[in-house]
Design a protein around this motif. Structure first.
Motif, PDB file in Angstrom:
ATOM      1  N   GLU A   1       0.822  -1.203   0.000  1.00  0.00           N
ATOM      2  CA  GLU A   1       0.000   0.000   0.000  1.00  0.00           C
ATOM      3  C   GLU A   1       0.862   1.262   0.000  1.00  0.00           C
ATOM      4  OE1 GLU A   1      -3.022   0.038   2.994  1.00  0.00           O
ATOM      5  OE2 GLU A   1      -4.210  -1.496   1.978  1.00  0.00           O
TER       6      GLU A   1
ATOM      7  N   ALA B   1     -10.059 -11.740  -1.896  1.00  0.00           N
ATOM      8  CA  ALA B   1     -11.353 -12.136  -1.332  1.00  0.00           C
ATOM      9  C   ALA B   1     -11.590 -13.645  -1.364  1.00  0.00           C
ATOM     10  CB  ALA B   1     -12.484 -11.409  -2.051  1.00  0.00           C
TER      11      ALA B   1
ATOM     12  N   ARG C   1      -3.072  -9.719   4.956  1.00  0.00           N
ATOM     13  CA  ARG C   1      -3.291  -9.045   3.679  1.00  0.00           C
ATOM     14  C   ARG C   1      -2.135  -9.277   2.714  1.00  0.00           C
ATOM     15  NH1 ARG C   1      -5.307  -3.132   5.551  1.00  0.00           N
ATOM     16  NH2 ARG C   1      -4.135  -3.613   7.461  1.00  0.00           N
TER      17      ARG C   1
ATOM     18  N   ASP D   1     -14.086  -8.459   0.777  1.00  0.00           N
ATOM     19  CA  ASP D   1     -14.381  -7.757  -0.471  1.00  0.00           C
ATOM     20  C   ASP D   1     -13.110  -7.262  -1.150  1.00  0.00           C
ATOM     21  OD1 ASP D   1     -17.239  -7.952  -0.223  1.00  0.00           O
ATOM     22  OD2 ASP D   1     -17.143  -6.385   1.320  1.00  0.00           O
ATOM     23  N   HIS D   2     -11.963  -7.795  -0.732  1.00  0.00           N
ATOM     24  CA  HIS D   2     -10.682  -7.359  -1.295  1.00  0.00           C
ATOM     25  C   HIS D   2     -10.616  -7.712  -2.778  1.00  0.00           C
ATOM     26  CE1 HIS D   2      -6.316  -7.137  -1.969  1.00  0.00           C
ATOM     27  NE2 HIS D   2      -6.265  -6.386  -0.890  1.00  0.00           N
ATOM     28  N   GLU D   3     -10.099  -6.775  -3.558  1.00  0.00           N
ATOM     29  CA  GLU D   3     -10.068  -6.932  -5.013  1.00  0.00           C
ATOM     30  C   GLU D   3      -9.364  -8.203  -5.459  1.00  0.00           C
ATOM     31  OE1 GLU D   3      -8.712  -4.319  -8.962  1.00  0.00           O
ATOM     32  OE2 GLU D   3      -8.184  -3.641  -6.937  1.00  0.00           O
ATOM     33  N   PHE D   4      -8.276  -8.571  -4.790  1.00  0.00           N
ATOM     34  CA  PHE D   4      -7.485  -9.728  -5.227  1.00  0.00           C
ATOM     35  C   PHE D   4      -7.539 -10.910  -4.262  1.00  0.00           C
ATOM     36  CE2 PHE D   4      -5.249  -5.879  -6.841  1.00  0.00           C
ATOM     37  CZ  PHE D   4      -5.553  -6.055  -8.184  1.00  0.00           C
TER      38      PHE D   4
END
Length: 257
Positions: free
Chosen positions: A61, A167, A127, A162-165
């Motif tokens: 990030e 989930a 993450r 709901d994480h883009e990659f």
């Protein structure tokens, strides 16, 4: 080059009267491995006042996030709790720490056992795509005194669905197990008690800890880490470090108080 960077506070959120999180800008040259900590703080009378803070945000990030307790009359946190958007904080340029999955041998299940603000490094680790590549199940156990103190960690876990990659991996592999000691809750009691009684394993549908397939990370209060380390050693688990990977690791540099 100075070993300290000045970063700007982007947001602050107070989760309880004792706990808050804050995000900052991130120097483009700052590198860290998920699970590591860096010295962070503010200037007081023109001099840096710092303490070890795990980076709660993942290393991919563009911003940094930290999670902190408010210690009444504490030399740093009594001041840090008043941070607001636009303020300046100091972040150490060098990150370090033992809570990185490179310090663990390969295994089947990864247990992340935390109390209080000790959950912060694990929010970075859950993450990390590599965590899901290496382990079949990731069990995040977070023990707090009261239900409200679980809110920060719970919000991060919920968002991951709901994480883009990640989930799909999260839904298939991540088990979140919150427990409290001072209020009625779906899970009650200290982590050590829940392990000793077998309740933890019964609730999550996994067998008791086994050195042949389980790996463990510990972060939280000093007493919690002493208690759980003694149990792991009794089961034959070997502690890992930067020099040699092991079956479990804990962060000795600081403890949530």
């Amino acid at each position: 080059m100075s070993n300290l960077m000045e970063e700007r506070v982007l947001s602050v959120r107070h989760w309880t009267d004792r706990l808050f999180s804050f995000t900052t800008t991130r120097d483009s040259g700052f590198r860290f491995r998920n699970g590591e900590f860096t010295m962070t703080g503010i200037k007081v009378d023109g001099k840096p006042l710092l303490r070890a803070y795990s980076v709660a945000s993942p290393n991919y990030e563009e911003t940094l996030e930290f999670y902190s307790i408010k210690v009444p009359n504490g030399p740093l946190t009594s001041r840090m709790q008043h941070l607001k958007e636009g303020d300046t904080v100091i972040v150490g340029r060098k990150a370090t720490g033992t809570l990185v999955i490179d310090n663990l041998r390969d295994g089947k299940n990864l247990y992340l056992l935390a109390t209080g603000t000790g959950v912060a490094p694990f929010l970075s680790i859950i993450r990390d795509p590599e965590t899901y590549d290496r382990f079949e199940k990731i069990v995040l156990v977070h023990g707090c005194r009261q239900i409200a103190e679980l809110a920060y960690g719970e919000s991060m876990v919920t968002a991951l669905h709901d994480h883009e990659f990640l989930a799909d991996e999260v839904k298939a592999k991540l088990i979140y197990y919150p427990t409290v000691t001072r209020e009625p809750f779906i899970h009650e009691g200290r982590i050590s008690k829940l392990m000793d009684s077998g309740q933890l394993y019964s609730d999550i549908g996994l067998p008791s800890l086994d050195k042949s397939q389980d790996r463990v990370m510990l972060c939280g209060s000093t007493q919690m880490m002493v208690d759980l380390k003694s149990r792991l050693v009794a089961l034959g688990f070997e502690e890992g470090n930067h020099g040699e990977a092991g079956d479990f690791v804990l962060e000795k540099a600081f403890a949530e108080r």
